[in-house]
Design an enzyme around this catalytic site. Structure first.
Site, short mmCIF file in Angstrom:
data_model
loop_
_atom_site.label_atom_id
_atom_site.label_comp_id
_atom_site.label_asym_id
_atom_site.label_seq_id
_atom_site.Cartn_x
_atom_site.Cartn_y
_atom_site.Cartn_z
N LYS A 249 -44.61 -23.60 14.85
CA LYS A 249 -43.16 -23.85 14.90
C LYS A 249 -42.36 -22.56 14.94
CE LYS A 249 -42.91 -28.54 13.23
NZ LYS A 249 -42.65 -29.46 12.14
N LYS B 216 -51.20 -33.14 21.44
CA LYS B 216 -50.72 -34.19 20.54
C LYS B 216 -49.47 -34.87 21.11
CE LYS B 216 -48.49 -33.03 16.78
NZ LYS B 216 -48.05 -32.51 15.48
N LYS C 27 -42.55 -35.36 19.65
CA LYS C 27 -41.16 -35.54 20.08
C LYS C 27 -40.65 -34.32 20.83
CE LYS C 27 -40.50 -36.20 15.15
NZ LYS C 27 -40.08 -37.08 14.12
P1 TYM Z 1 -43.37 -35.97 10.83
O1 TYM Z 1 -41.99 -36.47 10.56
O2 TYM Z 1 -43.57 -34.91 11.83
O3 TYM Z 1 -44.30 -37.18 11.25
C1 TYM Z 1 -44.34 -38.39 10.50
C2 TYM Z 1 -45.76 -38.91 10.43
O4 TYM Z 1 -46.25 -39.15 11.76
C3 TYM Z 1 -47.53 -38.54 11.91
N1 TYM Z 1 -47.69 -38.14 13.32
C4 TYM Z 1 -48.75 -38.49 14.07
N2 TYM Z 1 -49.84 -39.23 13.79
C5 TYM Z 1 -50.75 -39.41 14.79
N3 TYM Z 1 -50.59 -38.90 16.04
C6 TYM Z 1 -49.52 -38.14 16.36
N4 TYM Z 1 -49.36 -37.66 17.59
C7 TYM Z 1 -48.52 -37.91 15.34
N5 TYM Z 1 -47.35 -37.23 15.32
C8 TYM Z 1 -46.86 -37.38 14.07
C9 TYM Z 1 -47.49 -37.34 10.98
O5 TYM Z 1 -48.79 -36.92 10.65
C10 TYM Z 1 -46.74 -37.92 9.79
O6 TYM Z 1 -47.62 -38.62 8.95
N6 TYM Z 1 -44.44 -32.98 6.98
C11 TYM Z 1 -44.31 -34.36 7.37
C12 TYM Z 1 -43.27 -35.13 6.59
C13 TYM Z 1 -43.40 -35.04 5.12
C14 TYM Z 1 -44.40 -35.67 4.31
C15 TYM Z 1 -44.08 -35.34 2.97
C16 TYM Z 1 -45.48 -36.47 4.63
C17 TYM Z 1 -42.59 -34.37 4.26
N7 TYM Z 1 -42.97 -34.56 2.97
C18 TYM Z 1 -44.88 -35.79 1.94
C19 TYM Z 1 -46.29 -36.92 3.56
C20 TYM Z 1 -45.97 -36.59 2.23
C21 TYM Z 1 -43.91 -34.39 8.84
O7 TYM Z 1 -43.40 -33.47 9.38
O8 TYM Z 1 -44.07 -35.57 9.44
#
Ligand code: TYM
Length: 354
Positions: free
Chosen positions: A115, A217, A220
């Site tokens: 990032k 992957k 977005k």
């Molecule tokens: P975020 O908002 O980027 O994504 C949300 C969830 O979607 C999953 N994900 C995917 N799973 C499978 N294939 C993909 N292509 C894909 N893209 C996204 C992510 O793994 C996630 O589970 N850091 C986290 C948010 C967060 C969090 C937390 C999660 C903040 N605090 C505490 C768990 C516990 C994030 O950026 O997710």
């Protein structure tokens, strides 16, 4: 095995449209885990600031993630649905964790490297400390199980490292209270205040890949909208994207081993399996030997059947935001009460006067 009470926690950032990866890697698992568990699902709006300081239409972005949770089948009365910034205890614990975590640990985070890009000096301190806030999100509820996609694995390992170091650094003070629990980590007995979080990553689609390139992957930030299915896509868009999805010229194998070296085929079979709650082996038992010209229309039907009702319900919920707002307020109040129980004990353990 730890003996902490099982608490499921996860979060999703309100940054742009949700896509099939978010749904299959995370939200669908959140729904399944509700039965028999205590679940807390969070819209992590403070994390979203690390991507863009002035976030376009933040309030509606927050609402739309909450709407996606509810439309997918999460019950906000039995469980807790809320937004992170409404519970300041997350930030308070994150600061303590910033003082526990080591810079060397943060330097190893691949998501930060991706990032931040080439000009790391210009990345925000928030982006750097992101995994520490993430650990606080979970541990402020002494969360034990975290359903996420595969891309969050490293962050959850860091959460375990932070929990472990806190437990060891403050061992003497934890022992003076009755807040700790005796657990075994590996073969070592530890008197712990924070549990060792268990990532829940398994399933047929832990990493949903781009429809245009099976080695990337689904995300977005991909400039091509054809690379992903958005949760707000209509039937026509879903159908077009799947029909245009990249594939190779061969038919489908009848066994999972035959998907090796065929990332696009593997991805589409994984998506089918996850949407149908079946295993890849089971899907291949049905479609093995068939061409994509047969498999893709079946996938379109399945995707539309699963996603359309969710999209329609999200639209309905977003048309009158008062219900979502009340749900988030109620969830935040309950989350605050629980987080405060932990923070009172943590302040005591670290020696703050309060
Ligand atoms: P975020 O908002 O980027 O994504 C949300 C969830 O979607 C999953 N994900 C995917 N799973 C499978 N294939 C993909 N292509 C894909 N893209 C996204 C992510 O793994 C996630 O589970 N850091 C986290 C948010 C967060 C969090 C937390 C999660 C903040 N605090 C505490 C768990 C516990 C994030 O950026 O997710």
């Amino acid at each position: 095995m730890n003996e902490f009470k099982k608490v499921v926690f996860s979060g999703v950032q309100p940054t742009g449209n949700l896509h099939l990866g978010n749904y299959l890697g995370a939200i669908r698992k959140f729904v399944a885990l509700q039965e028999g568990n205590d679940c807390i699902y969070c819209v992590v709006d403070m994390h979203a600031l690390t991507a863009q300081l002035v976030h376009e239409d933040m309030p509606n972005q927050i609402r739309s993630i909450a709407a996606a949770f509810i439309a997918s089948g999460i019950d906000p009365e039995k469980h807790i649905v809320f937004n992170q910034s409404a519970v300041p205890q997350h930030a308070e614990l994150a600061w303590i964790f910033n003082c526990v975590a080591r810079i060397g640990w943060m330097n190893r985070m691949t998501q930060f490297k991706d990032k931040a890009g080439k000009d790391r000096e210009q990345a925000s301190l928030g982006l750097y400390a992101y995994p520490s806030l993430m650990a606080a999100d979970i541990l402020v509820y002494r969360g034990t199980h975290v359903p996420v996609g595969d891309d969050q694995k490293q962050h959850l390992e860091l959460a375990r490292d932070i929990a472990m170091k806190f437990n060891l650094d403050y061992a003497e003070h934890i022992r003076k209270t009755d807040y700790g629990i005796d657990i075994t980590v590996g073969n070592e007995p530890v008197h712990a205040y924070f549990p060792m979080v268990e990532p829940l990553i398994d399933g047929p689609a832990p990493r949903v890949m781009s429809l245009r390139d099976g080695t990337k992957k689904m995300s977005k930030s991909d400039p091509s909208d054809l690379s992903r299915i958005n949760l707000m896509d209509d039937e026509e868009a879903i159908s077009k994207k799947i029909r245009k999805a990249k594939t190779d010229p061969d038919g489908l194998p009848s066994e999972v081993d035959g998907l090796k070296g065929r990332p696009e085929a593997d991805n589409l079979v994984g998506i089918y399996a996850a949407l149908a709650d079946r295993s890849k082996a089971d899907v291949l038992a049905e479609f093995g030997g068939q061409q994509f010209s047969v498999f893709k229309p079946a996938l379109v039907d399945l995707a539309v059947n699963v996603l359309s009702p969710i999209t329609a319900e999200m639209r309905r919920l977003m048309s009158d935001t008062s219900h979502i707002d009340a749900t988030l307020r109620n969830g935040s109040e309950r989350a605050r009460a629980r987080a405060e129980v932990t923070m009172k004990q943590v302040r005591d353990i670290v020696g703050f006067l309060y």
